[in-house]
Design an enzyme around this catalytic site. Structure first.
Site, PDB file in Angstrom:
ATOM      1  CE1 TYR A  42      34.641  44.882  43.436  1.00 36.89           C
ATOM      2  CE2 TYR A  42      34.607  44.177  41.142  1.00 36.89           C
ATOM      3  CZ  TYR A  42      35.116  44.074  42.426  1.00 36.89           C
ATOM      4  OH  TYR A  42      36.092  43.161  42.699  1.00 36.89           O
ATOM      5  CG  ASP A 271      45.938  38.490  34.641  1.00 38.61           C
ATOM      6  OD1 ASP A 271      45.389  38.463  33.517  1.00 38.61           O
ATOM      7  OD2 ASP A 271      45.317  38.703  35.697  1.00 38.61           O
ATOM      8  CE  LYS A 300      38.400  42.226  31.597  1.00 42.32           C
ATOM      9  NZ  LYS A 300      39.301  42.093  32.748  1.00 42.32           N
TER      10      LYS A 300
HETATM   11  C1  LIG Z   1      39.181  41.277  33.944  1.00 41.59           C
HETATM   12  C2  LIG Z   1      40.453  40.707  34.464  1.00 41.59           C
HETATM   13  C3  LIG Z   1      40.461  39.506  35.192  1.00 41.59           C
HETATM   14  C4  LIG Z   1      39.188  38.763  35.547  1.00 41.59           C
HETATM   15  O1  LIG Z   1      38.503  38.309  34.438  1.00 41.59           O
HETATM   16  P1  LIG Z   1      36.919  37.953  34.578  1.00 41.59           P
HETATM   17  O2  LIG Z   1      36.570  37.440  33.230  1.00 41.59           O
HETATM   18  O3  LIG Z   1      36.245  39.220  34.957  1.00 41.59           O
HETATM   19  O4  LIG Z   1      36.804  36.920  35.634  1.00 41.59           O
HETATM   20  C5  LIG Z   1      41.682  39.034  35.612  1.00 41.59           C
HETATM   21  N1  LIG Z   1      42.830  39.688  35.338  1.00 41.59           N
HETATM   22  C6  LIG Z   1      42.857  40.828  34.622  1.00 41.59           C
HETATM   23  C7  LIG Z   1      44.164  41.491  34.329  1.00 41.59           C
HETATM   24  C8  LIG Z   1      41.676  41.389  34.181  1.00 41.59           C
HETATM   25  O5  LIG Z   1      41.698  42.548  33.506  1.00 41.59           O
END
Ligand SMILES: *Cc1c(COP(=O)(O)O)cnc(C)c1O
Length: 453
Positions: A42, A271, A300
């Protein structure tokens, strides 16, 4: 708690070098070449926000090329929960490297992937039994969305191809994931003809710890009632909305949303890419709401911040329906699926996390953050201060001056990366009180000295 000291968790060796490494110098051509050729996340290629070259990282410290050491308040965006250069994680990767770095996953399998998937099924909410490994969080969200659509297709409900998500939500940067991110911060108008049109409901107004009334879910139930025939799933970040605003909302909202989804034959995708592995105080944020989603994404901190890896878990019902009905296969297959190096470090990271009383540690960090950030409540420019688990947020009334603030934090010896109106901390779990106090004091100092304006 069974106190696990910072020392036992990472190498003592280079900690003692912390203060005498001012000898190396910054290579000016590195930053010049970076500026000339390299995109950052970004960012503008003409940005005046400074970029700093990191030479190495150890424990909770980042060492810059010029020798300065910064206390890490970011865990490299939620990832490095155990800190950097952890001997057990290094060991796991080295051991696997001697066997094989990678092998295709079509028609082949291997112990690191199988053991990791088994472990994920064991520690995630019940009902999640099948694991699809992916390369990054965004991709795991794409996979979750495709699973939901294929599931309804298999159930003879092919019209269910849309999604509902929450405003201020963030689910990744790929095209499918973007279509369920907040339409304003996700710049949907810019990508207007490209993004699928999905449904958005207001971000929950019942905050964490509060009950949740029917009125809080009014919009969600209206959309579900009116359009459930075209909706495959509700996707949300349980309890903590991350990159879309660092907001903590009522677990009761998640529980009631799950009930609504069941009523209207809509799947729930949780998520947990940011919240997974203890960050919110529970191993997974769904546990605050006592629910089990139909599909869950993790990423992550899955590998302790070592390598890129994510996973999408689903119920047996979903994997069975997809497999038992035409086209009888799930339509996805990343080239680097189940990378053995990533899987072995992920497994080692999960075992390390479960090997000590991480809940007590996250609770202690929560206490230190609350105490350390409390003075921010009395600063004029601060709109809100909130803490949950190992996440501390200071929300300002106006957007910060990034070039000035970023430099000020580095000058103060800390690595804190604000965005928009938000200054926030999500340190590695191995951090101790004096280091955490340096992070919170740096925030108070920079705001008091107007370095954010
Ligand atoms: C960081 C994140 C993503 C995307 O993950 P990347 O590894 O950057 O593609 C999706 N959902 C949530 C909640 C996130 O914090």
């Amino acid at each position: 708690m069974s106190k696990i000291s910072t020392q036992t968790l990472y190498n003592k060796k280079s900690i003692k070098n912390r203060n005498n490494c001012m000898t190396s110098t910054q290579d000016p051509s590195l930053l010049a070449d970076d500026k000339r050729h390299v995109w950052h996340p970004y960012s503008s290629t003409h940005s005046d926000v400074p970029v700093f070259a990191v030479k190495s990282a150890e424990g909770v410290y980042l060492t810059l090329e010029d020798g300065r050491q910064l206390i890490d308040g970011m865990s490299s965006w939620w990832c490095a929960i155990h800190g950097y250069n952890m001997p057990v994680l290094n060991h796991a990767i080295r051991q696997q490297l001697d066997k094989m770095a990678h092998v295709m996953f079509g028609g082949l399998t291997h112990a690191p992937a199988v053991e990791l998937c088994k472990k994920l099924v064991e520690i995630t909410p019940e009902r999640l039994e099948t694991v699809f490994l992916a390369d990054s969080g965004s991709v795991s969200v794409e996979i979750a969305m495709k699973m939901a659509v294929q599931y309804w297709h298999a159930r003879q409900r092919p019209s269910k191809q849309k999604f509902i998500s929450l405003k201020n939500g963030y689910h990744g940067d790929t095209i499918g994931a973007m279509s369920v991110c907040d339409p304003v911060t996700g710049m949907h108008t810019l990508f207007n003809d490209m993004l699928a049109k999905n449904y958005f409901v207001p971000s929950p107004t019942c905050t964490f710890g509060e009950p949740c009334q029917a009125e809080h879910l009014k919009e969600l139930s209206l959309v579900l009632e009116g359009s459930h025939d075209s909706i495959a799933a509700l996707i949300l970040e349980p309890v903590v909305q991350g990159a879309g605003g660092m907001k903590f909302y009522s677990a009761a909202y998640v529980a009631q949303a799950k009930t609504l989804c069941e009523k209207y034959d809509v799947l729930l995708i949780a998520d947990e890419i940011a919240t997974g592995f203890g960050r919110s105080g529970k191993l997974f944020a769904c546990e605050h709401a006592n629910i089990s989603p139909d599909i869950m994404c993790v990423g992550k901190s899955l590998t302790g911040g070592y390598m890129t890896l994510a996973a999408t878990l689903c119920t047996k019902e979903i994997s069975d329906f997809i497999s038992d009905n035409p086209p009888h296969i799930f339509m996805h297959g990343p080239t680097f699926m189940g990378n053995p190096l990533a899987c072995s470090v992920a497994l080692a990271s999960i075992k390390l996390l479960l090997s000590y009383n991480w809940q007590a540690k996250v609770e202690r960090i929560e206490g230190w953050l609350s105490k350390g950030l409390e003075p921010c409540n009395h600063i004029e420019d601060v709109a809100d201060v909130r803490v949950l688990g190992a996440i501390g947020v200071v929300e300002l009334k106006n957007r910060v001056n990034m070039p000035k603030l970023q430099q000020a934090f580095v000058d103060a010896g800390v690595w804190i990366r604000p965005f928009g109106t938000l200054i926030y901390l999500m340190p590695p779990y191995i951090i101790e009180e004096p280091e955490l106090n340096k992070l919170t004091n740096a925030i108070i100092d920079v705001i008091n000295n107007g370095k954010h304006r």
